[in-house]
Design an enzyme around this catalytic site. Structure first.
Site: not given
Ligand code: BES
Ligand code: MN
Ligand code: ZN
Length: 495
Positions: A347, A273
């Site tokens: 997931r 990230k």
């Molecule tokens: N934990 C994150 C989702 C999230 C983002 C929760 C902001 C709370 C605040 C999750 O693991 C994630 O990174 N999801 C990705 C999925 C994508 C790679 C398909 C996302 O939402 O960008």
């Molecule tokens: Mn994630």
């Protein structure tokens, strides 16, 4: 916060709060005050443009023989059937007084004809709003320290103290969830998450089962272990069982299963990230935190239901041993997954937890909670969590519990058209779809791990587990979303 209910105002020093409805005569509500004070309070309210909006507070200092008393007029708004009315009042009073120097608040409801349950709600909100976690502040200026210790609710209906006892259990659960969610990832990681739960929940009679990485490897938790393999903090699967409905292993009723995503820190892994805001990923265990807090609430009020709370715990880190984009893992269910993006890790850990839960407990109902997708925040903002379910009855029960508790849910779709989007050229599925509909493709991914006949709901709480601004039940930070909701939902299964 110490909470009391009393028929009349106590003696001694305190701040006095008088709720005022839109259509009350102010002079009626102030009737208990001496003439001069009444005039002063009415004028002060007017000069603060106090229009009795729900939760609005007007402040006056009244002369007393031995000093001054702070008087708060708090608005009840125009509508009497606003669902969160008394929560808004309790929360507004705490927000005003928490660090004000006052130690005791008396809320006088005399003459307002407030039901016991509503008075308990007011007290619950006042106490919930006062929660904070100051353990890491060693130099907090005195002026910033909370002073408010006690709230006395006067003139509530018969039975307020009884209604309060159940609220106290919920408050304990909420506090535990907030603590887990607030703790940084160097303190709360899979092993310490388990230990904190054990310390808090075993004394309440909750049974524990914990799988470590060796046991999970033997069983075949390939999806969950893949997420954790880049971290020096080993993953765990935690199952907490409350047998309040009298079911025993092998016998009678099936437990309700609650499953939480417990990523104690989510860097994204190799699909890392961006730096800005990454610290917020310490609360990527908000689903697991809500499940643990719900178990505290259920066990504390000795709920007459059989419930298993499962937390899928791992830390998602980049490392020489971390999983790579393109890796194929074999989940516990036997289905294979192409890991296109290591940041879609929630997931993956949930998939194995869902399979294990179904094999171990044969439940009829499963609810999972997860801070699963950023796309959920794009869809519903911070007002609602997304609700996905394969069963209309279950979805209806959850949505109703959401409306009653204020943990509001909005139903989202599932379906084959979305399911197609996660087909993989090399494995049974891939772990991400396109950007569009990102919360829904995450949900249909989970649905692939639900066995036929099982009623399942998935709550995507990414937008509601943490708040950048205070609400009526919480200060900014961890909200405790899901605890009140699940506690109420389990009520449907109580014997
Ligand atoms: N934990 C994150 C989702 C999230 C983002 C929760 C902001 C709370 C605040 C999750 O693991 C994630 O990174 N999801 C990705 C999925 C994508 C790679 C398909 C996302 O939402 O960008
Ligand atoms: Mn994630
Ligand atoms: Zn995550």
């Amino acid at each position: 916060m110490n909470v009391q209910f009393a028929p009349t105002r106590p003696t001694g020093a305190y701040a006095l709060a008088l709720p005022v409805r839109g259509d009350d005569l102010l002079t009626d509500r102030l009737a208990s005050l001496p003439d001069a004070s009444r005039t002063l309070a009415a004028r002060a309210a007017e000069s603060q443009r106090f229009e009795r909006e729900l939760g609005a507070v007007a402040e006056t200092f009244l002369p007393e023989p031995d000093g001054v008393r702070r008087l708060l007029l708090v608005g009840l708004g125009a509508s009497r059937d606003e669902p969160a009315l008394w929560e808004r009042v309790g929360g507004a009073l705490t927000a005003k007084l928490l660090t004000s120097g006052e130690t005791r608040l008396v809320v006088d409801l005399t003459g307002l004809d407030v039901a016991a349950a509503d008075a308990a709600r007011l007290a619950f909100a006042a106490a919930a709003r006062s929660w904070r976690y100051d353990v890491y502040r060693t130099k907090q200026p005195k002026k910033q320290k909370p002073t408010l210790e006690e709230i006395v609710v006067v003139g509530a209906g018969e039975g307020a103290a009884g209604a309060w006892a159940e609220r106290q259990a919920l408050l304990d659960g909420l506090a535990f969830t907030r603590e887990l969610v607030t703790e940084p990832a160097n303190i709360v990681y899979p092993e310490t998450f388990v230990e904190r739960c054990r310390k808090r929940l075993e004394p309440l009679g909750v049974e524990f089962e914990v799988l470590d990485e060796k046991e999970m490897a033997e069983l075949g938790f390939g999806a969950l272990l893949g997420v954790g393999q880049g971290s020096v903090r080993p993953p765990r699967l935690l199952a907490m069982r409350w047998n309040g409905g009298g079911a025993r292993d092998g016998g009678g009723a099936k437990p309700v299963v609650l499953i939480g995503k417990g990523i104690t820190f989510d860097t994204g892994g190799i699909s890392i990230k961006p730096a800005a805001g990454m610290e917020s990923m310490k609360w990527d265990m908000g689903g697991a935190g809500a499940v643990a807090g719900t178990m505290v609430a259920l066990a504390s009020r000795k709920a007459k239901a059989d419930v298993v709370g499962i937390c899928a715990l791992a830390e998602n880190m980049p490392d020489g041993n971390a999983q790579r984009p393109g890796d194929v893992v074999t989940s516990l269910s036997g289905q294979t997954i192409e890991v296109i993006n290591t940041d879609a890790e929630g997931r993956l850990v949930l998939a194995d937890a869902l399979t294990w839960a179904q094999r171990t407990y044969r439940p009829e109902v499963i609810v999972d909670l997860a801070t699963l997708t950023g796309a959920m925040i794009i869809s519903l903002g911070h007002e609602y969590a997304g609700l996905f379910s394969n069963d209309d009855g279950l979805a209806g029960q959850l949505a109703a519990a959401g409306t009653e508790t204020g943990d509001r849910l909005w139903r989202m779709p599932l379906g084959d058209a979305f399911d197609k989007l996660i087909e993989s050229p090399i494995a049974d599925m891939k772990n991400v779809g396109p950007r569009e509909g990102g919360s829904i493709t995450a949900a249909v991914f989970l649905q692939r791990f639900i066995e036929s006949g099982v009623k399942w709901a998935h709550l995507d709480i990414a937008g509601v587990a943490w708040s950048e601004k205070a609400g009526s039940l919480y200060d900014k930070g961890a909200t405790g979303f899901g605890v009140a909701l699940l506690d109420r939902f389990v009520g449907n299964f109580e014997t």
